[in-house]
Structure formats: C-alpha cells, structure tokens
Design a protein around this motif. Structure first.
Motif, mmCIF file in Angstrom:
data_model
loop_
_atom_site.group_PDB
_atom_site.id
_atom_site.type_symbol
_atom_site.label_atom_id
_atom_site.label_comp_id
_atom_site.label_asym_id
_atom_site.label_seq_id
_atom_site.Cartn_x
_atom_site.Cartn_y
_atom_site.Cartn_z
ATOM 1 N N LEU A 1 57.100 14.643 23.832
ATOM 2 C CA LEU A 1 57.642 13.833 24.928
ATOM 3 C C LEU A 1 56.715 12.643 25.107
ATOM 4 O O LEU A 1 55.487 12.792 25.082
ATOM 5 N N GLY A 2 57.293 11.456 25.281
ATOM 6 C CA GLY A 2 56.487 10.259 25.456
ATOM 7 C C GLY A 2 57.150 9.248 26.367
ATOM 8 O O GLY A 2 58.266 9.461 26.850
ATOM 9 N N ARG A 3 56.438 8.145 26.582
ATOM 10 C CA ARG A 3 56.971 7.065 27.418
ATOM 11 C C ARG A 3 56.755 5.736 26.699
ATOM 12 O O ARG A 3 55.672 5.490 26.153
ATOM 13 N N VAL B 1 52.144 24.107 26.369
ATOM 14 C CA VAL B 1 52.248 22.658 26.160
ATOM 15 C C VAL B 1 50.863 22.028 26.208
ATOM 16 O O VAL B 1 50.074 22.328 27.115
ATOM 17 N N LEU B 2 50.564 21.181 25.228
ATOM 18 C CA LEU B 2 49.370 20.361 25.254
ATOM 19 C C LEU B 2 49.673 19.083 26.026
ATOM 20 O O LEU B 2 50.643 18.377 25.719
ATOM 21 N N GLU B 3 48.846 18.797 27.009
ATOM 22 C CA GLU B 3 49.000 17.555 27.767
ATOM 23 C C GLU B 3 48.193 16.470 27.060
ATOM 24 O O GLU B 3 46.957 16.467 27.107
ATOM 25 N N ILE B 4 48.875 15.563 26.405
ATOM 26 C CA ILE B 4 48.195 14.468 25.717
ATOM 27 C C ILE B 4 47.719 13.444 26.740
ATOM 28 O O ILE B 4 46.624 12.907 26.630
ATOM 29 N N LYS B 5 48.547 13.199 27.725
ATOM 30 C CA LYS B 5 48.161 12.351 28.858
ATOM 31 C C LYS B 5 48.284 13.179 30.119
ATOM 32 O O LYS B 5 49.391 13.609 30.476
ATOM 33 N N ALA B 6 47.188 13.443 30.795
ATOM 34 C CA ALA B 6 47.192 14.285 31.991
ATOM 35 C C ALA B 6 47.943 13.588 33.116
ATOM 36 O O ALA B 6 47.939 12.359 33.245
ATOM 37 N N GLY B 7 48.603 14.417 33.968
ATOM 38 C CA GLY B 7 49.283 13.897 35.144
ATOM 39 C C GLY B 7 50.680 13.450 34.882
ATOM 40 O O GLY B 7 51.353 13.006 35.778
ATOM 41 N N ASP C 1 69.257 23.777 35.326
ATOM 42 C CA ASP C 1 68.398 23.845 36.505
ATOM 43 C C ASP C 1 66.969 23.477 36.093
ATOM 44 O O ASP C 1 66.371 24.148 35.254
ATOM 45 N N LYS C 2 66.413 22.428 36.699
ATOM 46 C CA LYS C 2 65.099 21.941 36.280
ATOM 47 C C LYS C 2 63.997 22.928 36.632
ATOM 48 O O LYS C 2 62.991 23.020 35.902
ATOM 49 N N ASP C 3 64.147 23.668 37.718
ATOM 50 C CA ASP C 3 63.146 24.678 38.064
ATOM 51 C C ASP C 3 63.127 25.775 37.003
ATOM 52 O O ASP C 3 62.054 26.253 36.606
ATOM 53 N N TRP C 4 64.311 26.173 36.526
ATOM 54 C CA TRP C 4 64.376 27.196 35.473
ATOM 55 C C TRP C 4 63.711 26.682 34.200
ATOM 56 O O TRP C 4 62.923 27.391 33.567
ATOM 57 N N LEU C 5 64.006 25.458 33.823
ATOM 58 C CA LEU C 5 63.376 24.878 32.639
ATOM 59 C C LEU C 5 61.865 24.827 32.797
ATOM 60 O O LEU C 5 61.117 25.130 31.852
ATOM 61 N N GLY C 6 61.411 24.471 33.992
ATOM 62 C CA GLY C 6 59.976 24.400 34.238
ATOM 63 C C GLY C 6 59.284 25.746 34.097
ATOM 64 O O GLY C 6 58.117 25.815 33.688
ATOM 65 N N LEU D 1 64.185 7.466 18.056
ATOM 66 C CA LEU D 1 63.827 7.897 19.410
ATOM 67 C C LEU D 1 65.085 8.203 20.210
ATOM 68 O O LEU D 1 66.106 7.541 20.049
ATOM 69 N N VAL D 2 64.992 9.203 21.075
ATOM 70 C CA VAL D 2 66.096 9.573 21.967
ATOM 71 C C VAL D 2 65.618 9.386 23.398
ATOM 72 O O VAL D 2 64.581 9.940 23.796
ATOM 73 N N ARG D 3 66.351 8.603 24.174
ATOM 74 C CA ARG D 3 65.981 8.366 25.563
ATOM 75 C C ARG D 3 66.482 9.512 26.442
ATOM 76 O O ARG D 3 67.616 9.969 26.301
ATOM 77 N N LEU D 4 65.631 9.952 27.365
ATOM 78 C CA LEU D 4 65.966 11.060 28.255
ATOM 79 C C LEU D 4 66.129 10.574 29.686
ATOM 80 O O LEU D 4 65.553 9.566 30.092
ATOM 81 N N ASP D 5 66.891 11.344 30.448
ATOM 82 C CA ASP D 5 67.025 11.110 31.877
ATOM 83 C C ASP D 5 65.643 11.262 32.534
ATOM 84 O O ASP D 5 64.915 12.211 32.224
ATOM 85 N N PRO D 6 65.259 10.369 33.452
ATOM 86 C CA PRO D 6 63.951 10.468 34.102
ATOM 87 C C PRO D 6 63.722 11.805 34.809
ATOM 88 O O PRO D 6 62.570 12.218 34.997
ATOM 89 N N ALA D 7 64.809 12.490 35.191
ATOM 90 C CA ALA D 7 64.674 13.781 35.861
ATOM 91 C C ALA D 7 64.044 14.845 34.959
ATOM 92 O O ALA D 7 63.614 15.892 35.428
ATOM 93 N N LEU D 8 63.979 14.565 33.647
ATOM 94 C CA LEU D 8 63.423 15.525 32.689
ATOM 95 C C LEU D 8 61.951 15.263 32.389
ATOM 96 O O LEU D 8 61.400 15.824 31.438
ATOM 97 N N THR D 9 61.297 14.453 33.223
ATOM 98 C CA THR D 9 59.898 14.087 32.976
ATOM 99 C C THR D 9 59.013 15.315 32.762
ATOM 100 O O THR D 9 58.191 15.347 31.855
ATOM 101 N N GLY D 10 59.154 16.339 33.576
ATOM 102 C CA GLY D 10 58.276 17.507 33.476
ATOM 103 C C GLY D 10 58.671 18.508 32.418
ATOM 104 O O GLY D 10 57.871 19.388 32.070
#
Length: 349
Positions: free
Chosen positions: A67-69, A343-349, A312-317, A136-145
């Motif tokens: 996952l990236g930005r 998951v490895l956090e490449i960029k924290a936060g 459900d994003k909580d379920w995915l989380g 690259l595939v663009r994702l909905d911002p709601a899927l950030t986590g």
C-alpha cells in the motif's frame, strides 16, 4: 533510502539496507510506501527456497502485498498527489505472449513475466518506488488502514470470477460454499462468498484466537472438524491451505456438479494413498470441476478493490493482528499464536 532485502537463494540473508532512490526509468509515478503485508511466499524467499533479483542487482527487495501514496504523477496519468495506490505484483513478459498481450499476465504462457518482490523485480519494502500508472490501482481513501489487504484479495477475486465463469457451462445456482483454511486468503475468500449471498462454511484447526470470531462475524460457520466429519455438501469449494489431505477432501467431498478451486500451494514429497479410480468415478459421474488459480490481472485488482470498499472496515482491520515498524522487521517474522496478517509499517502513522 531504507529497503528490506535478501540475497536470493541464501538462507536467512534478510537485512535492512540503504539503496539508491528509484530511477526515473522505473516509471513516471513516484510513490511513498506505507505498508507491506507478509505471507508464506516471503518466508520461503527469506529461507532461500526461491526468489530472483532484478538484472544487475545482487539483492532482491522483498514485499509484494503493498500500500502506498502518490508523491507525484504526470497530469495525464489519471493519478494525483495524495492518491492511495497499490502496485500490481506481476508484470507482463516483454515478448509478450498471447495472454500477456491481452492483459492477462496472470495466465502467462511462457514464464517470462516478472513479479515485484519475487521474480526479477524489486518489491515494495522500501521507502519509495516508481511505477507507470497502468501498474497502479487507486483505492478509496476509506481503505487507508486496510488497503494492504488488496493483493491477497485479488487472489480470491480471480478464483471467484473463474468459478462463476465455469458455472455458466450449465445450470448453476450455488447455495453453499466451503473454504478450507482461515488464514488471510481463506478469510477473504469467505468474505467474497458472503458478499455473494452464499451460505459459507470455513474449516480450520484453530479452536481459539481471532479466527473463529472473524468467521462468525461474517455470518459464516466456523468448523474445527473435517469436511468429511461435518457432512456439509458444498456447491463451491475454495481450498486455501495446500495441505494434501485437505486438498483431497476438497476434491472428493462435496455436492453434485461442484466446482473446486485450489489456491493453496502444497509442499512436495508427502504421499497419500489415493483410490484414483474412485476419485475419477465420482468426478465423472458428478460433473465435477477442479482447477488451480494463482496471481491476478488488473481486472481482479479492480474487483478486489470494490469488494474491500463494500466490506466492513472494522472487520478488515481485525485481520491485521500486528503492525511492526520497518526498523524492527525481525519481530514481524517471529510467529505469534494469534497472528492472522502481519504488516510491516514502511512509513509509521
């Protein structure tokens, strides 16, 4: 920049390295890496079982679930600064074969494809990378986590697409689906089955921890007995373990006109006594279909993105049971009993 890399073929060579910034020739879109998911493929590469470095490189940067930005992109790319994106793992071969030329590199016919973090291309466990917009595939911002779950979801998105295509051979009105294995791929297979309105049964050996509750939270049924013992007769089966005895059950224990998709990769060298004549007789008389499925093309990434957007994003989380900073990468590979997806956090936060 910091990267997590191996020397392919050398056991336990994983190390955190400083490497050059990505070359502009790698692609017109510059991406900041956020997360990398870990799976069995990464373990096998780290233990030296396989893996191929890019041409001219001693090392292979690992990590294919990503996952990236976007940091920057050309105006005509369809992408903008700040977009959430996932890099497509497999890239078509340079010849290309007929399948790759048709955009179906998951069905490559000559084996000359490359794969990020696996075969001939650096992976995504690095602070930045470059790619062209079509990779690259663009994702909905709601899927950030949770967007790092996209790549494993593509595996089962492809499986379900092929199941449904095969089903069109004749009358097809499935009611019951079975998933063997409650790892990340199995749980995501169950999610897509529930989204299709099916009665879903998931089989795994684990009796406690997060897996049973994750299955039940979907409205599916969790089993710790075997498919044979439970007596469930499925119309559709997705085998996600690769365990030979479980594979044989998935092939032979189901309803009539069943379709079985094998997604788990088995280790070799284990033998089972099998009545081949009996298996053949049941398959022929039952109109059975058994097929294997691996990897995914862009259409499967887009289908998977829609499935995650609806989920459900909580379920995915809850599927992501541990997040480990890149600098502490050793801890990510120390298996914990409650792990589902690490998951490895490449960029924290």
């Amino acid at each position: 920049m910091k990267t997590l890399a191996v020397t392919p073929g050398v056991k336990d060579s994983l190390e955190l390295l400083e490497m050059d910034e990505p070359a502009e020739s790698d692609g017109s879109v510059l991406v900041e890496a956020l997360d990398v998911g870990l799976c069995g493929t990464d373990i096998e590469i780290i233990t030296g079982q396989y893996g191929e470095a890019p041409e001219g490189s001693k090392h292979l940067v690992i990590g294919h679930e990503n996952l990236g930005r976007v940091i920057s992109a050309p105006k005509d790319s369809g992408l903008s600064e700040g977009d959430l994106v996932v890099g497509i793992v497999r890239r078509p071969d340079p010849v290309p074969c007929e399948a790759c030329a048709a955009g179906q590199w998951d069905m490559c016919r000559n084996g000359l494809y490359t794969e990020h973090g696996i075969k001939g291309r650096h992976g995504f466990a690095r602070e930045q990378y470059r790619a062209d917009a079509d990779a690259l595939v663009r994702l909905d911002p709601a899927l950030t986590g949770v967007g790092v779950l996209l790549e494993p979801t593509t595996i089962v998105a492809k499986a379900w697409e092929h199941i449904e295509r095969i089903g069109k051979r004749a009358f097809f009105d499935p009611k019951v689906a079975v998933v063997t294995g409650a790892g990340p791929v199995g749980l995501l297979a169950a999610l897509l089955g529930v989204q299709r309105g099916l009665e879903v049964h998931v089989y795994d050996r684990v009796e406690d921890g997060p897996k049973p509750d994750l299955v039940r939270s979907l409205g599916a049924t969790y089993h710790t007995d075997t498919l044979t013992e439970s007596g469930v007769l499925a119309d559709v089966l997705l085998e996600c373990t690769g365990v030979p005895s479980v594979v044989m059950e998935a092939i032979t224990k189901h309803g009539l006109d069943a379709i079985t998709c094998l997604t788990g990769v088995s280790s070799t060298g284990k033998e089972l006594q099998v009545d081949v004549g009996g298996v053949n007789r049941e398959a022929v008389l039952g109109n059975d279909v058994v097929f294997g499925s691996v990897n995914a093309n862009r259409g499967h990434y887009e289908a998977a993105a829609e499935a995650l957007k609806k989920a459900d994003k909580d379920w995915l989380g809850r599927l992501i049971t541990r997040r480990v900073p890149l600098e502490q990468y050793q801890q990510a590979f120390e298996r914990q009993p409650t792990d589902v997806k690490v998951v490895l956090e490449i960029k924290a936060g």
